[in-house]
Design an enzyme around this catalytic site. Sequence first.
Site, PDB file in Angstrom:
ATOM      1  N   GLU A  87     -17.393 -10.263  -4.533  1.00  0.00           N
ATOM      2  CA  GLU A  87     -18.346 -11.336  -5.114  1.00  0.00           C
ATOM      3  C   GLU A  87     -19.360 -11.937  -4.494  1.00  0.00           C
ATOM      4  OE1 GLU A  87     -15.086 -11.306  -5.647  1.00  0.00           O
ATOM      5  OE2 GLU A  87     -14.703 -10.918  -8.122  1.00  0.00           O
ATOM      6  N   HIS A 123       0.704  -1.191   0.115  1.00  0.00           N
ATOM      7  CA  HIS A 123      -0.081  -0.009  -0.119  1.00  0.00           C
ATOM      8  C   HIS A 123       0.923   1.257   0.045  1.00  0.00           C
ATOM      9  CE1 HIS A 123      -3.572  -2.274   0.038  1.00  0.00           C
ATOM     10  NE2 HIS A 123      -3.015  -2.963   0.823  1.00  0.00           N
ATOM     11  N   GLU A 126      -3.468  -8.948 -12.563  1.00  0.00           N
ATOM     12  CA  GLU A 126      -4.283  -9.197 -11.414  1.00  0.00           C
ATOM     13  C   GLU A 126      -5.525  -9.885 -11.613  1.00  0.00           C
ATOM     14  OE1 GLU A 126      -4.036  -6.328  -8.102  1.00  0.00           O
ATOM     15  OE2 GLU A 126      -2.122  -5.703  -8.776  1.00  0.00           O
ATOM     16  N   GLU A 149      -9.210   1.056  -8.389  1.00  0.00           N
ATOM     17  CA  GLU A 149      -7.991   0.856  -9.086  1.00  0.00           C
ATOM     18  C   GLU A 149      -7.526  -0.547  -9.173  1.00  0.00           C
ATOM     19  OE1 GLU A 149      -4.872  -0.063  -9.724  1.00  0.00           O
ATOM     20  OE2 GLU A 149      -3.492   0.783  -8.286  1.00  0.00           O
TER      21      GLU A 149
HETATM   22  C1  LIG Z   1      -4.357  -2.176  -6.886  1.00  0.00           C
HETATM   23  S1  LIG Z   1      -4.980  -2.354  -5.019  1.00  0.00           S
HETATM   24  C2  LIG Z   1      -5.799  -0.789  -4.780  1.00  0.00           C
HETATM   25  C3  LIG Z   1      -5.883  -0.357  -3.463  1.00  0.00           C
HETATM   26  C4  LIG Z   1      -6.687   1.105  -3.182  1.00  0.00           C
HETATM   27  N1  LIG Z   1      -7.792   1.229  -3.757  1.00  0.00           N
HETATM   28  C5  LIG Z   1      -5.785   2.329  -3.608  1.00  0.00           C
HETATM   29  O1  LIG Z   1      -6.039   2.731  -4.711  1.00  0.00           O
HETATM   30  O2  LIG Z   1      -4.649   2.543  -3.145  1.00  0.00           O
HETATM   31  C6  LIG Z   1      -6.455  -3.445  -5.099  1.00  0.00           C
HETATM   32  C7  LIG Z   1      -6.916  -3.796  -4.003  1.00  0.00           C
HETATM   33  O3  LIG Z   1      -8.397  -4.720  -4.401  1.00  0.00           O
HETATM   34  C8  LIG Z   1      -8.421  -5.805  -3.520  1.00  0.00           C
HETATM   35  N2  LIG Z   1      -9.153  -6.441  -4.124  1.00  0.00           N
HETATM   36  C9  LIG Z   1      -8.801  -7.278  -5.097  1.00  0.00           C
HETATM   37  N3  LIG Z   1      -9.663  -8.311  -5.549  1.00  0.00           N
HETATM   38  C10 LIG Z   1     -10.735  -7.983  -4.837  1.00  0.00           C
HETATM   39  C11 LIG Z   1     -12.131  -8.444  -4.720  1.00  0.00           C
HETATM   40  N4  LIG Z   1     -12.618  -9.407  -5.725  1.00  0.00           N
HETATM   41  N5  LIG Z   1     -12.769  -8.074  -3.587  1.00  0.00           N
HETATM   42  C12 LIG Z   1     -12.657  -7.188  -2.648  1.00  0.00           C
HETATM   43  N6  LIG Z   1     -11.210  -6.523  -2.598  1.00  0.00           N
HETATM   44  C13 LIG Z   1     -10.513  -7.026  -3.859  1.00  0.00           C
HETATM   45  C14 LIG Z   1      -6.991  -6.112  -2.960  1.00  0.00           C
HETATM   46  O4  LIG Z   1      -7.111  -6.757  -1.864  1.00  0.00           O
HETATM   47  C15 LIG Z   1      -6.224  -4.708  -2.889  1.00  0.00           C
HETATM   48  O5  LIG Z   1      -6.429  -4.102  -1.653  1.00  0.00           O
END
Ligand SMILES: C[S@@+](CC[C@H](N)C(=O)[O-])C[C@H]1O[C@@H](n2cnc3c(N)ncnc32)[C@H](O)[C@@H]1O
Length: 280
Positions: free
Chosen positions: A119, A35, A145, A136
């Site tokens: 989901e 993060h 991802e 994001e």
């Molecule tokens: C690229 S990071 C972005 C974090 C934050 N929004 C930022 O901009 O700093 C993506 C985040 O989405 C979460 N994530 C990924 N797939 C997810 C899902 N299916 N449901 C909930 N969270 C999810 C990950 O754990 C991660 O913290």
Amino acid sequence: MASSAGAATPPGAPEVEDMTAKDYYFDSYAHFGIHEEMLKDTVRTTAYRDAMLNNPHLFKDKVVLDVGCGTGVLSMFAAQAGARHVIGVEMSGIAISARKIIAANGFADRITVVKGKIEEIELPDGFDKVDIIISEWMGYFLLYESMLNSVLFARDKWLRPGGLLFPDKAEMYICGIEDLEYRRQKLDFWDSVYGFDMSCIKSAAILEPLVDIVEPASVFSDSAPLLVRSCRVCRWRAPRRVRAAHTEHTTHRSPPLSLSLSLSLSSSHARSRLTSPPAR
Ligand SMILES: C[S@@+](CC[C@H](N)C(=O)[O-])C[C@H]1O[C@@H](n2cnc3c(N)ncnc32)[C@H](O)[C@@H]1O
């Protein structure tokens, strides 16, 4: 309307203080380092911030869903831009810290963090649809991802007709690159490793995609769009095949290809774009 901090934590989810190495191993986004890296990527983070703060007319009094809210940074930008309520959904243990961060910044009554997979969760009581989805989700080159699926799932389930997605258009570009020194470092390296011949690895190693910085001087072709997706309407399908032409500029039979991406927020009147060169 649901209460914010503390809502919707599945039973058994450990507090940050109680997390063990095993929890972190299976939950890489629980690490603060990832993060920190994302937040310190000022190109990324300010692109999202500007897209929201420069378009307060789009956010005023709206209900916003932040898919994968991480530390809650985008949720707080949306609240600053005037959203009536923001629902941040986060499956990783960082969700617990996000609640604390959101409360510490005075947004606890306007941002609800739901811990769980998008989901599998339900929206908090009082919300059945949202006006805007922010996320994001790109990872490396849009595909790494595989998170776009989750955003499209949320879009189809909860976005009001005519609702907005930030970002709403994703483009992937491809171009040819040539860097003999890089090739030497990455491939010829296997010829002699501490005096051992490991060159049998080379043929497999050359097939592996690499995530790295490409020097502008290494680019020898135009960038061509490989994939353009409107997130408002697309269904997810990965590209099946890419054809590359051999050119006189390269000494290899199969020239290495470089991918770059561009995201835009076309619903905003102050247009925003986030690109990784050499996309146009
Ligand atoms: C690229 S990071 C972005 C974090 C934050 N929004 C930022 O901009 O700093 C993506 C985040 O989405 C979460 N994530 C990924 N797939 C997810 C899902 N299916 N449901 C909930 N969270 C999810 C990950 O754990 C991660 O913290």
